[in-house]
Design a protein around this motif. Sequence first.
Motif, PDB file in Angstrom:
ATOM      1  N   LYS A   4       0.813  -1.203   0.000  1.00 40.02           N
ATOM      2  CA  LYS A   4       0.000   0.000   0.000  1.00 40.02           C
ATOM      3  C   LYS A   4       0.859   1.272   0.000  1.00 40.02           C
ATOM      4  CE  LYS A   4      -4.004  -2.208   0.816  1.00 40.02           C
ATOM      5  NZ  LYS A   4      -3.563  -3.546   1.214  1.00 40.02           N
ATOM      6  N   ASN A 152       5.522  -1.079   1.717  1.00 41.40           N
ATOM      7  CA  ASN A 152       4.459  -0.208   2.196  1.00 41.40           C
ATOM      8  C   ASN A 152       5.058   1.168   2.478  1.00 41.40           C
ATOM      9  OD1 ASN A 152       2.356  -2.045   2.118  1.00 41.40           O
ATOM     10  ND2 ASN A 152       2.592  -2.677   4.240  1.00 41.40           N
ATOM     11  N   ARG A 191      -3.795   1.013  -3.435  1.00 41.82           N
ATOM     12  CA  ARG A 191      -3.163  -0.208  -3.912  1.00 41.82           C
ATOM     13  C   ARG A 191      -3.062  -0.095  -5.430  1.00 41.82           C
ATOM     14  NH1 ARG A 191      -5.022  -4.914  -5.800  1.00 41.82           N
ATOM     15  NH2 ARG A 191      -7.190  -4.375  -5.300  1.00 41.82           N
TER      16      ARG A 191
END
Length: 215
Positions: A4, A152, A191
């Motif tokens: 993410k 991330n 995403r």
Amino acid sequence: MTNKLVLVRHGESEWNKKNIFTGIRNPDLTDKGLIEAVWAGRVLKAEGLHFDIAFTSKLKRAQHTLDIILGEIGGAATDVIEDAALNERDYGELSGLNKDQARERWGEEQVLAWRRSFDTPPPGGESLKDTAARVQPYYLENIWPHVAAGRNVIVSAHGNSLRALIMYLEKLTPEQILDRELATAAPQVYRFTPAGDVAEHRELVRSEGRDSGMG
């Protein structure tokens, strides 16, 4: 890609509270802003998110928000990179004035044009187009490679610098981005496909309303 990218506008600042054009000036968070940052950290932790690397601006309201979020999440230390490319839009001569003072000096129509146009800068300042010209290349050169590598990533920055980035990510027109407002300390979770297109976007937002996004 399951990793993410999270974008977070800083919590309420002292000048947000007073409805003052802030830009690249450097006030800190209010007590409300501190609470908002704690909330953001806790909701991201509840999402199961931990971050490999973080990016923020050179301004303490964004840095302080990031510190609180990472502290709430806990776990392993996250690498933090600070860069002026992520600073808020420079409001030039509007900086330090509230909206009423600005209207008295330049007139309501002119102030509205500076605030809400894409490519008209205030005197001595930047337009949103100018802000995008530094934010978008920085993202492509410095942030996207980490996302593409499966990490991330969190970015703690400002209303307009993040709007400039969102415009690129979501392929929005100048007209569309002008209608996009970001609540303070409300994480935007993205995403991506392997090609770099947005596959999913979620906004984690509190029930209270948004503010006017003046820095």
